[in-house]
Design a protein around this motif. Structure first.
Motif, PDB file in Angstrom:
ATOM      1  N   TYR A  34      58.224  60.766   2.520  1.00 17.54           N
ATOM      2  CA  TYR A  34      59.208  60.213   3.443  1.00 17.54           C
ATOM      3  C   TYR A  34      58.465  59.499   4.562  1.00 17.54           C
ATOM      4  CZ  TYR A  34      63.015  63.025   1.450  1.00 17.54           C
ATOM      5  OH  TYR A  34      63.958  63.574   0.623  1.00 17.54           O
ATOM      6  N   TYR A  35      59.003  58.348   4.932  1.00 19.27           N
ATOM      7  CA  TYR A  35      58.397  57.545   5.992  1.00 19.27           C
ATOM      8  C   TYR A  35      59.402  57.333   7.110  1.00 19.27           C
ATOM      9  CZ  TYR A  35      54.905  56.548   2.443  1.00 19.27           C
ATOM     10  OH  TYR A  35      53.925  56.680   1.485  1.00 19.27           O
ATOM     11  N   ASP A  36      58.872  57.203   8.303  1.00 20.81           N
ATOM     12  CA  ASP A  36      59.713  56.926   9.459  1.00 20.81           C
ATOM     13  C   ASP A  36      58.857  56.208  10.496  1.00 20.81           C
ATOM     14  OD1 ASP A  36      61.834  56.925  11.293  1.00 20.81           O
ATOM     15  OD2 ASP A  36      62.275  59.047  11.009  1.00 20.81           O
ATOM     16  N   PHE A  37      59.521  55.659  11.477  1.00 23.88           N
ATOM     17  CA  PHE A  37      58.810  55.100  12.616  1.00 23.88           C
ATOM     18  C   PHE A  37      58.214  56.272  13.404  1.00 23.88           C
ATOM     19  CE2 PHE A  37      62.106  52.070  11.476  1.00 23.88           C
ATOM     20  CZ  PHE A  37      61.385  50.874  11.418  1.00 23.88           C
ATOM     21  N   PRO A  38      57.175  56.040  14.179  1.00 19.94           N
ATOM     22  CA  PRO A  38      56.557  57.152  14.918  1.00 19.94           C
ATOM     23  C   PRO A  38      57.523  57.932  15.808  1.00 19.94           C
ATOM     24  CG  PRO A  38      55.094  55.264  14.919  1.00 19.94           C
ATOM     25  CD  PRO A  38      56.411  54.800  14.306  1.00 19.94           C
ATOM     26  N   ASP A  39      58.608  57.298  16.277  1.00 17.42           N
ATOM     27  CA  ASP A  39      59.578  58.003  17.126  1.00 17.42           C
ATOM     28  C   ASP A  39      60.654  58.737  16.323  1.00 17.42           C
ATOM     29  OD1 ASP A  39      61.161  55.913  16.204  1.00 17.42           O
ATOM     30  OD2 ASP A  39      61.555  55.058  18.182  1.00 17.42           O
ATOM     31  N   LEU A  40      60.527  58.735  14.992  1.00 15.54           N
ATOM     32  CA  LEU A  40      61.428  59.444  14.076  1.00 15.54           C
ATOM     33  C   LEU A  40      62.874  58.965  14.158  1.00 15.54           C
ATOM     34  CD1 LEU A  40      60.016  63.059  14.570  1.00 15.54           C
ATOM     35  CD2 LEU A  40      59.390  61.400  12.810  1.00 15.54           C
ATOM     36  N   ARG A  41      63.074  57.708  14.468  1.00 19.66           N
ATOM     37  CA  ARG A  41      64.439  57.203  14.665  1.00 19.66           C
ATOM     38  C   ARG A  41      65.285  57.228  13.402  1.00 19.66           C
ATOM     39  NH1 ARG A  41      62.423  51.024  15.492  1.00 19.66           N
ATOM     40  NH2 ARG A  41      60.807  52.181  16.547  1.00 19.66           N
ATOM     41  N   LEU A  42      64.657  57.118  12.235  1.00 20.58           N
ATOM     42  CA  LEU A  42      65.453  57.177  11.013  1.00 20.58           C
ATOM     43  C   LEU A  42      65.983  58.587  10.773  1.00 20.58           C
ATOM     44  CD1 LEU A  42      63.366  54.925   8.582  1.00 20.58           C
ATOM     45  CD2 LEU A  42      65.364  54.293   9.950  1.00 20.58           C
ATOM     46  N   ILE A  43      65.081  59.547  10.719  1.00 21.10           N
ATOM     47  CA  ILE A  43      65.486  60.923  10.437  1.00 21.10           C
ATOM     48  C   ILE A  43      66.455  61.435  11.504  1.00 21.10           C
ATOM     49  CG2 ILE A  43      64.647  63.309  10.321  1.00 21.10           C
ATOM     50  CD1 ILE A  43      62.250  62.253   8.749  1.00 21.10           C
ATOM     51  N   LYS A  44      66.249  61.044  12.740  1.00 16.75           N
ATOM     52  CA  LYS A  44      67.157  61.472  13.812  1.00 16.75           C
ATOM     53  C   LYS A  44      68.569  60.944  13.588  1.00 16.75           C
ATOM     54  CE  LYS A  44      63.739  62.047  17.466  1.00 16.75           C
ATOM     55  NZ  LYS A  44      63.174  61.499  18.711  1.00 16.75           N
ATOM     56  N   ASN A  45      68.700  59.873  12.823  1.00 23.63           N
ATOM     57  CA  ASN A  45      70.005  59.281  12.533  1.00 23.63           C
ATOM     58  C   ASN A  45      70.440  59.504  11.087  1.00 23.63           C
ATOM     59  OD1 ASN A  45      70.932  57.855  15.056  1.00 23.63           O
ATOM     60  ND2 ASN A  45      68.832  57.095  14.891  1.00 23.63           N
ATOM     61  N   ASP A  46      69.866  60.528  10.427  1.00 27.32           N
ATOM     62  CA  ASP A  46      70.209  60.906   9.052  1.00 27.32           C
ATOM     63  C   ASP A  46      69.993  59.749   8.074  1.00 27.32           C
ATOM     64  OD1 ASP A  46      70.859  62.695   7.066  1.00 27.32           O
ATOM     65  OD2 ASP A  46      73.019  62.515   7.335  1.00 27.32           O
ATOM     66  N   ILE A  47      68.894  59.020   8.294  1.00 31.02           N
ATOM     67  CA  ILE A  47      68.486  57.941   7.391  1.00 31.02           C
ATOM     68  C   ILE A  47      67.120  58.326   6.857  1.00 31.02           C
ATOM     69  CG2 ILE A  47      67.915  55.484   7.212  1.00 31.02           C
ATOM     70  CD1 ILE A  47      69.788  55.105   9.700  1.00 31.02           C
ATOM     71  N   ARG A  48      66.977  58.258   5.543  1.00 31.59           N
ATOM     72  CA  ARG A  48      65.716  58.659   4.931  1.00 31.59           C
ATOM     73  C   ARG A  48      65.170  57.552   4.064  1.00 31.59           C
ATOM     74  NH1 ARG A  48      70.245  61.394   4.771  1.00 31.59           N
ATOM     75  NH2 ARG A  48      70.177  61.874   2.583  1.00 31.59           N
ATOM     76  N   LEU A  49      63.976  57.089   4.401  1.00 31.38           N
ATOM     77  CA  LEU A  49      63.253  56.156   3.550  1.00 31.38           C
ATOM     78  C   LEU A  49      62.248  56.983   2.773  1.00 31.38           C
ATOM     79  CD1 LEU A  49      62.648  53.317   2.551  1.00 31.38           C
ATOM     80  CD2 LEU A  49      61.004  53.096   4.428  1.00 31.38           C
ATOM     81  N   ARG A  50      62.472  57.028   1.479  1.00 27.48           N
ATOM     82  CA  ARG A  50      61.672  57.895   0.625  1.00 27.48           C
ATOM     83  C   ARG A  50      61.025  57.072  -0.478  1.00 27.48           C
ATOM     84  NH1 ARG A  50      65.128  62.339  -2.236  1.00 27.48           N
ATOM     85  NH2 ARG A  50      65.961  60.572  -3.383  1.00 27.48           N
ATOM     86  N   LYS A  51      59.770  57.390  -0.711  1.00 26.87           N
ATOM     87  CA  LYS A  51      59.097  56.878  -1.895  1.00 26.87           C
ATOM     88  C   LYS A  51      59.043  58.048  -2.863  1.00 26.87           C
ATOM     89  CE  LYS A  51      55.024  54.597  -3.695  1.00 26.87           C
ATOM     90  NZ  LYS A  51      53.623  54.253  -3.454  1.00 26.87           N
ATOM     91  N   ARG A  52      59.769  57.916  -3.946  1.00 30.87           N
ATOM     92  CA  ARG A  52      59.792  58.967  -4.961  1.00 30.87           C
ATOM     93  C   ARG A  52      59.026  58.428  -6.156  1.00 30.87           C
ATOM     94  NH1 ARG A  52      64.976  62.355  -6.142  1.00 30.87           N
ATOM     95  NH2 ARG A  52      63.913  63.717  -4.677  1.00 30.87           N
ATOM     96  N   ASN A  53      57.918  59.113  -6.454  1.00 28.19           N
ATOM     97  CA  ASN A  53      56.999  58.655  -7.488  1.00 28.19           C
ATOM     98  C   ASN A  53      56.598  57.216  -7.166  1.00 28.19           C
ATOM     99  OD1 ASN A  53      57.206  61.226  -8.526  1.00 28.19           O
ATOM    100  ND2 ASN A  53      58.645  60.668 -10.117  1.00 28.19           N
ATOM    101  N   ASP A  54      57.095  56.222  -7.863  1.00 31.11           N
ATOM    102  CA  ASP A  54      56.636  54.849  -7.622  1.00 31.11           C
ATOM    103  C   ASP A  54      57.676  53.934  -6.999  1.00 31.11           C
ATOM    104  OD1 ASP A  54      54.027  55.280  -8.629  1.00 31.11           O
ATOM    105  OD2 ASP A  54      54.791  55.126 -10.675  1.00 31.11           O
ATOM    106  N   GLY A  55      58.861  54.446  -6.685  1.00 30.92           N
ATOM    107  CA  GLY A  55      59.905  53.574  -6.167  1.00 30.92           C
ATOM    108  C   GLY A  55      60.456  54.038  -4.829  1.00 30.92           C
ATOM    109  N   TYR A  56      60.852  53.069  -4.012  1.00 30.60           N
ATOM    110  CA  TYR A  56      61.437  53.376  -2.709  1.00 30.60           C
ATOM    111  C   TYR A  56      62.946  53.528  -2.841  1.00 30.60           C
ATOM    112  CZ  TYR A  56      57.048  52.278  -0.387  1.00 30.60           C
ATOM    113  OH  TYR A  56      55.745  52.283   0.037  1.00 30.60           O
TER     114      TYR A  56
END
Length: 180
Positions: A34-56
């Protein structure tokens, strides 16, 4: 499509009953980053950018296990308003906040998808999901899932999301910031 999923922790006996007669679709090891900006703004807003195996994948949460899923490079680029690859965007702007492997056994039964997950950080749970075309189907799908699991005697209780449990066990400083 909107994914409506509920998480459960059945006993071994309840799980055996739930899976009795289910179609086994396969077993896979998932590597989730899981990736986020250093201030965790995605996760704080229930948004998750995930790389699962080879795809985002980008999951935009509406709370309660309901999320819109963006699974193509183009859709994720559009969401962030970028014209570079998602991989390059992540590399230039984000930090890795979660990294775990999950052994998933997938089943289909009575129209439900059942995922039995065992993560390498010691967390185990079962996810039962239905897909609906739009928001008008969410409440009905939630009710169907709840009635279905109750028929197996599985208790409905609040369980932490995988990412919440990961933070609690592996990154307590982020856990405190997000949930404490």
């Amino acid at each position: 499509m909107i994914e409506v999923e509920k998480k459960f922790q059945p006993t071994a006996e309840q799980l055996a009953k739930l899976l009795d007669g289910a179609e086994f679709l396969g077993e896979v090891e998932l590597h989730d980053l899981y990736y986020d900006f250093p201030d965790l703004r995605l996760i704080k807003n229930d948004i998750r950018l995930r790389k699962r195996n080879d795809g985002y994948e980008l999951k935009i949460g509406a709370g309660n296990g309901i999320a819109q899923e963006l699974e193509t490079e183009q859709d994720i680029q559009k969401y962030f308003g970028i014209d570079m690859s998602v991989h390059d965007f992540v590399g230039e702007n984000m930090v890795e906040v979660i990294n775990f492997k999950n052994n998933r056994k997938k089943y289909k039964k009575d129209g439900f998808t059942i995922d039995v997950d065992s993560m390498d950080f010691g967390y185990q749970l079962v996810e039962i999901e239905l897909l609906v075309a739009d928001e008008s189907g969410i409440a009905g799908a939630e009710e169907k899932i709840n009635v279905y699991v109750a028929s197996f005697g599985i208790e409905k209780k609040k369980l932490p999301q995988k990412r919440e449990e990961y933070f609690r066990l592996k990154k307590p400083e982020i856990y405190r910031e997000l949930y404490g």
